[in-house]
Design a protein around this motif. Structure first.
Motif, PDB file in Angstrom:
ATOM      1  N   ARG A  48       0.824  -1.212   0.000  1.00  0.00           N
ATOM      2  CA  ARG A  48       0.000   0.000   0.000  1.00  0.00           C
ATOM      3  C   ARG A  48       0.856   1.259   0.000  1.00  0.00           C
ATOM      4  O   ARG A  48       0.459   2.296  -0.557  1.00  0.00           O
ATOM      5  CB  ARG A  48      -0.918  -0.001   1.218  1.00  0.00           C
ATOM      6  CG  ARG A  48      -1.924   1.142   1.262  1.00  0.00           C
ATOM      7  CD  ARG A  48      -2.705   1.130   2.550  1.00  0.00           C
ATOM      8  NE  ARG A  48      -1.858   1.431   3.684  1.00  0.00           N
ATOM      9  CZ  ARG A  48      -1.520   2.673   4.062  1.00  0.00           C
ATOM     10  NH1 ARG A  48      -1.958   3.717   3.371  1.00  0.00           N
ATOM     11  NH2 ARG A  48      -0.744   2.864   5.101  1.00  0.00           N
ATOM     12  N   LEU A  49       2.040   1.186   0.604  1.00  0.00           N
ATOM     13  CA  LEU A  49       2.910   2.348   0.720  1.00  0.00           C
ATOM     14  C   LEU A  49       3.799   2.566  -0.501  1.00  0.00           C
ATOM     15  O   LEU A  49       4.558   3.539  -0.537  1.00  0.00           O
ATOM     16  CB  LEU A  49       3.788   2.206   1.974  1.00  0.00           C
ATOM     17  CG  LEU A  49       3.039   2.151   3.312  1.00  0.00           C
ATOM     18  CD1 LEU A  49       4.006   1.888   4.456  1.00  0.00           C
ATOM     19  CD2 LEU A  49       2.244   3.423   3.558  1.00  0.00           C
ATOM     20  N   GLN A  50       3.731   1.689  -1.490  1.00  0.00           N
ATOM     21  CA  GLN A  50       4.569   1.836  -2.674  1.00  0.00           C
ATOM     22  C   GLN A  50       4.048   2.971  -3.556  1.00  0.00           C
ATOM     23  O   GLN A  50       2.848   3.253  -3.595  1.00  0.00           O
ATOM     24  CB  GLN A  50       4.608   0.530  -3.461  1.00  0.00           C
ATOM     25  CG  GLN A  50       5.164  -0.653  -2.672  1.00  0.00           C
ATOM     26  CD  GLN A  50       6.513  -0.340  -2.050  1.00  0.00           C
ATOM     27  OE1 GLN A  50       7.440   0.094  -2.737  1.00  0.00           O
ATOM     28  NE2 GLN A  50       6.621  -0.520  -0.739  1.00  0.00           N
ATOM     29  N   PRO A  51       4.965   3.633  -4.278  1.00  0.00           N
ATOM     30  CA  PRO A  51       4.551   4.782  -5.109  1.00  0.00           C
ATOM     31  C   PRO A  51       3.473   4.439  -6.130  1.00  0.00           C
ATOM     32  O   PRO A  51       2.622   5.273  -6.434  1.00  0.00           O
ATOM     33  CB  PRO A  51       5.859   5.197  -5.800  1.00  0.00           C
ATOM     34  CG  PRO A  51       6.934   4.721  -4.880  1.00  0.00           C
ATOM     35  CD  PRO A  51       6.422   3.448  -4.272  1.00  0.00           C
ATOM     36  N   ILE A  52       3.494   3.206  -6.643  1.00  0.00           N
ATOM     37  CA  ILE A  52       2.519   2.850  -7.670  1.00  0.00           C
ATOM     38  C   ILE A  52       1.097   2.845  -7.118  1.00  0.00           C
ATOM     39  O   ILE A  52       0.128   2.946  -7.861  1.00  0.00           O
ATOM     40  CB  ILE A  52       2.872   1.466  -8.270  1.00  0.00           C
ATOM     41  CG1 ILE A  52       2.099   1.267  -9.580  1.00  0.00           C
ATOM     42  CG2 ILE A  52       2.569   0.345  -7.285  1.00  0.00           C
ATOM     43  CD1 ILE A  52       2.486  -0.001 -10.325  1.00  0.00           C
ATOM     44  N   ASN A  53       0.967   2.753  -5.798  1.00  0.00           N
ATOM     45  CA  ASN A  53      -0.350   2.713  -5.167  1.00  0.00           C
ATOM     46  C   ASN A  53      -0.762   4.052  -4.576  1.00  0.00           C
ATOM     47  O   ASN A  53      -1.759   4.121  -3.854  1.00  0.00           O
ATOM     48  CB  ASN A  53      -0.384   1.640  -4.076  1.00  0.00           C
ATOM     49  CG  ASN A  53      -0.309   0.231  -4.644  1.00  0.00           C
ATOM     50  OD1 ASN A  53      -0.938  -0.061  -5.650  1.00  0.00           O
ATOM     51  ND2 ASN A  53       0.470  -0.624  -4.005  1.00  0.00           N
ATOM     52  N   ASP A  54      -0.007   5.108  -4.848  1.00  0.00           N
ATOM     53  CA  ASP A  54      -0.367   6.431  -4.343  1.00  0.00           C
ATOM     54  C   ASP A  54      -1.732   6.852  -4.886  1.00  0.00           C
ATOM     55  O   ASP A  54      -1.981   6.788  -6.100  1.00  0.00           O
ATOM     56  CB  ASP A  54       0.685   7.464  -4.745  1.00  0.00           C
ATOM     57  CG  ASP A  54       1.951   7.338  -3.911  1.00  0.00           C
ATOM     58  OD1 ASP A  54       1.883   6.674  -2.855  1.00  0.00           O
ATOM     59  OD2 ASP A  54       2.996   7.868  -4.327  1.00  0.00           O
ATOM     60  N   GLY A  55      -2.586   7.289  -3.989  1.00  0.00           N
ATOM     61  CA  GLY A  55      -3.900   7.747  -4.388  1.00  0.00           C
ATOM     62  C   GLY A  55      -4.920   6.649  -4.576  1.00  0.00           C
ATOM     63  O   GLY A  55      -6.082   6.924  -4.842  1.00  0.00           O
ATOM     64  N   SER A  56      -4.518   5.401  -4.431  1.00  0.00           N
ATOM     65  CA  SER A  56      -5.448   4.289  -4.584  1.00  0.00           C
ATOM     66  C   SER A  56      -6.095   3.988  -3.240  1.00  0.00           C
ATOM     67  O   SER A  56      -5.408   3.828  -2.228  1.00  0.00           O
ATOM     68  CB  SER A  56      -4.706   3.053  -5.096  1.00  0.00           C
ATOM     69  OG  SER A  56      -5.574   1.943  -5.158  1.00  0.00           O
ATOM     70  N   THR A  57      -7.427   3.948  -3.223  1.00  0.00           N
ATOM     71  CA  THR A  57      -8.150   3.704  -1.974  1.00  0.00           C
ATOM     72  C   THR A  57      -8.884   2.372  -1.973  1.00  0.00           C
ATOM     73  O   THR A  57      -9.055   1.752  -0.929  1.00  0.00           O
ATOM     74  CB  THR A  57      -9.168   4.829  -1.718  1.00  0.00           C
ATOM     75  OG1 THR A  57     -10.050   4.908  -2.837  1.00  0.00           O
ATOM     76  CG2 THR A  57      -8.455   6.158  -1.525  1.00  0.00           C
ATOM     77  N   ASP A  58      -9.354   1.939  -3.134  1.00  0.00           N
ATOM     78  CA  ASP A  58     -10.153   0.718  -3.190  1.00  0.00           C
ATOM     79  C   ASP A  58      -9.300  -0.542  -3.244  1.00  0.00           C
ATOM     80  O   ASP A  58      -9.559  -1.512  -2.549  1.00  0.00           O
ATOM     81  CB  ASP A  58     -11.090   0.756  -4.407  1.00  0.00           C
ATOM     82  CG  ASP A  58     -12.105   1.873  -4.305  1.00  0.00           C
ATOM     83  OD1 ASP A  58     -12.432   2.243  -3.155  1.00  0.00           O
ATOM     84  OD2 ASP A  58     -12.543   2.373  -5.347  1.00  0.00           O
ATOM     85  N   SER A  59      -8.281  -0.545  -4.086  1.00  0.00           N
ATOM     86  CA  SER A  59      -7.460  -1.739  -4.241  1.00  0.00           C
ATOM     87  C   SER A  59      -6.026  -1.327  -4.545  1.00  0.00           C
ATOM     88  O   SER A  59      -5.768  -0.220  -5.018  1.00  0.00           O
ATOM     89  CB  SER A  59      -8.000  -2.640  -5.361  1.00  0.00           C
ATOM     90  OG  SER A  59      -7.995  -1.946  -6.594  1.00  0.00           O
ATOM     91  N   HIS A  60      -5.104  -2.235  -4.292  1.00  0.00           N
ATOM     92  CA  HIS A  60      -3.691  -1.979  -4.514  1.00  0.00           C
ATOM     93  C   HIS A  60      -3.093  -3.131  -5.308  1.00  0.00           C
ATOM     94  O   HIS A  60      -3.594  -4.257  -5.269  1.00  0.00           O
ATOM     95  CB  HIS A  60      -2.939  -1.837  -3.185  1.00  0.00           C
ATOM     96  CG  HIS A  60      -3.581  -0.878  -2.228  1.00  0.00           C
ATOM     97  ND1 HIS A  60      -3.678   0.466  -2.468  1.00  0.00           N
ATOM     98  CD2 HIS A  60      -4.170  -1.090  -1.030  1.00  0.00           C
ATOM     99  CE1 HIS A  60      -4.296   1.061  -1.456  1.00  0.00           C
ATOM    100  NE2 HIS A  60      -4.619   0.139  -0.578  1.00  0.00           N
ATOM    101  N   PHE A  61      -2.018  -2.823  -6.017  1.00  0.00           N
ATOM    102  CA  PHE A  61      -1.292  -3.887  -6.686  1.00  0.00           C
ATOM    103  C   PHE A  61      -0.648  -4.766  -5.623  1.00  0.00           C
ATOM    104  O   PHE A  61       0.184  -4.318  -4.839  1.00  0.00           O
ATOM    105  CB  PHE A  61      -0.216  -3.284  -7.610  1.00  0.00           C
ATOM    106  CG  PHE A  61      -0.780  -2.691  -8.862  1.00  0.00           C
ATOM    107  CD1 PHE A  61      -1.074  -3.502  -9.941  1.00  0.00           C
ATOM    108  CD2 PHE A  61      -1.039  -1.334  -8.952  1.00  0.00           C
ATOM    109  CE1 PHE A  61      -1.596  -2.969 -11.114  1.00  0.00           C
ATOM    110  CE2 PHE A  61      -1.565  -0.791 -10.107  1.00  0.00           C
ATOM    111  CZ  PHE A  61      -1.852  -1.602 -11.187  1.00  0.00           C
ATOM    112  N   PHE A  62      -1.088  -5.995  -5.581  1.00  0.00           N
ATOM    113  CA  PHE A  62      -0.569  -6.890  -4.550  1.00  0.00           C
ATOM    114  C   PHE A  62      -0.627  -8.309  -5.074  1.00  0.00           C
ATOM    115  O   PHE A  62      -1.712  -8.826  -5.377  1.00  0.00           O
ATOM    116  CB  PHE A  62      -1.380  -6.772  -3.260  1.00  0.00           C
ATOM    117  CG  PHE A  62      -0.963  -7.763  -2.199  1.00  0.00           C
ATOM    118  CD1 PHE A  62       0.271  -7.665  -1.589  1.00  0.00           C
ATOM    119  CD2 PHE A  62      -1.813  -8.795  -1.824  1.00  0.00           C
ATOM    120  CE1 PHE A  62       0.650  -8.567  -0.623  1.00  0.00           C
ATOM    121  CE2 PHE A  62      -1.436  -9.702  -0.860  1.00  0.00           C
ATOM    122  CZ  PHE A  62      -0.201  -9.588  -0.258  1.00  0.00           C
TER     123      PHE A  62
END
Length: 265
Positions: A48-62
Motif C-alpha cells: 500500500r505504501l509503494q509509489p505505484i499505489n499512491d492515491g489508490s483507496t479501493d485496491s492496490h497492486f498486490f
C-alpha cells in the motif's frame, strides 16, 4: 539489462524502474493461522505504501504466492465472520430463553453455559487437529444450535417442577434425562458413517459433531443439573398441566398447606 535479471524488472524509456519482482524467504509456519494472517497484513501494508499505489483507496497492486498464503484472504474474512456469527447466535439464544422459559433467571443461566460449552467445543476441535477454515467455521456456527438442545430441555423441565433445588434437579434427570441422552445418541448414529470417509469435509463434520455430542451431554446431564442443585432459582411457578398429565409428580416442599390448598378436594 533486463535479461540479466530474468525479467524481474520493468523500466520506462528514461530508465526508471516501473515495477520489480522479488522472492521472499519467510520463516512462517504455514499451519499457523495467526502467523499467516499477520504476514499477509504486513505485506499488504508494504504494498500500500509503494509509489505505484499512491492515491489508490479501493485496491492496490498486490501479488502473493498461493503456496505461501493458502487462502489467506478467505481466512481473513472467515475470522471476522466467525466472531460476528458467534456473538449473534449466542445473543439470539439468550433472548429466546428469556422469552420462552418460565423464569426470568433462565437467560442468566443460558448465556454463560452455552458460551462455556461453545468454548469447550472450540478448544477440543483444536486438540483434534482442526484448524480455522471455511468448513470448520460452518461447523462451529451450527454447533450453537446443537448445544442449546442439551441445555434448554433440562432447564425448561427444571423450571416446571416444584420443590427444593436438589429435588427438582433429580426429578429432571429421572424424567427427561433418558430422552436427552437418546437425542445425543441419535445424532452420533447419524454422523458415525462420516468417520470412515477420507474426504476432509466429511472428516471435519464428523469430528466437530462428535465433539458437540460428547461435550453437550457431559455439560447437559452432569454439570448443569449439579449447577441447578446448588444455585438454581428456588421459587418457580407450579408445574404446568402438561407435566401433570404426563404422570410426572410435582415434588412439593410442604408449602401447599401454607398456601391454603385443600388437600381433601
Amino acid at each position: 539489462a533486463n535479461e540479466h535479471f530474468g525479467g524481474r524488472f520493468a523500466w520506462s524509456d528514461d530508465g526508471t524502474i516501473l515495477f520489480s519482482e522479488c522472492i521472499l524467504g519467510l520463516a512462517v509456519q504455514l499451519n499457523d493461522t495467526d502467523q499467516q494472517l499477520s504476514l499477509f497484513h504486513n505485506i499488504q501494508e508494504v504494498t500500500r505504501l509503494q509509489p505505484i499505489n499512491d492515491g489508490s483507496t479501493d485496491s492496490h497492486f498486490f501479488l502473493h504466492e498461493p503456496d505461501v498464503f493458502p487462502l489467506a484472504e478467505v481466512l481473513d474474512l472467515v475470522m471476522h465472520e466467525l466472531y460476528m456469527t458467534t456473538v449473534t447466535t449466542i445473543a439470539a439464544v439468550t433472548l429466546l430463553a428469556f422469552l420462552m422459559i418460565p423464569h426470568w433467571s433462565a437467560a442468566f443461566l443460558i448465556l454463560p453455559i452455552v458460551t462455556a460449552v461453545y468454548i469447550q467445543v472450540l478448544g477440543t476441535m483444536q486438540l483434534a487437529g482442526l484448524t480455522v477454515n471455511a468448513i470448520t467455521v460452518i461447523c462451529s456456527v451450527l454447533t450453537v444450535g446443537l448445544i442449546v438442545d442439551y441445555v434448554m430441555h433440562i432447564l425448561i423441565h427444571y423450571f416446571e417442577l416444584d420443590g427444593t433445588r436438589q429435588e427438582r434437579a433429580m426429578a429432571t434427570l429421572r424424567s427427561i434425562g433418558a430422552s436427552v441422552f437418546l437425542g445425543g445418541f441419535s445424532t452420533f448414529v447419524g454422523i458415525v458413517f462420516m468417520a470412515f470417509c477420507s474426504t476432509y469435509v466429511f472428516y471435519a463434520f464428523f469430528t466437530v459433531f462428535f465433539i458437540v455430542v460428547i461435550v453437550g451431554l457431559v455439560n447437559g446431564m452432569i454439570f448443569l443439573p449439579l449447577l441447578l442443585s446448588l444455585v438454581g432459582p428456588q421459587k418457580v411457578r407450579p408445574a404446568s398441566k402438561a407435566v401433570r398429565d404426563s404422570g410426572i409428580e410435582s415434588i412439593t416442599d410442604g408449602s401447599s398447606e401454607s398456601d391454603g390448598v385443600n388437600s381433601s378436594s
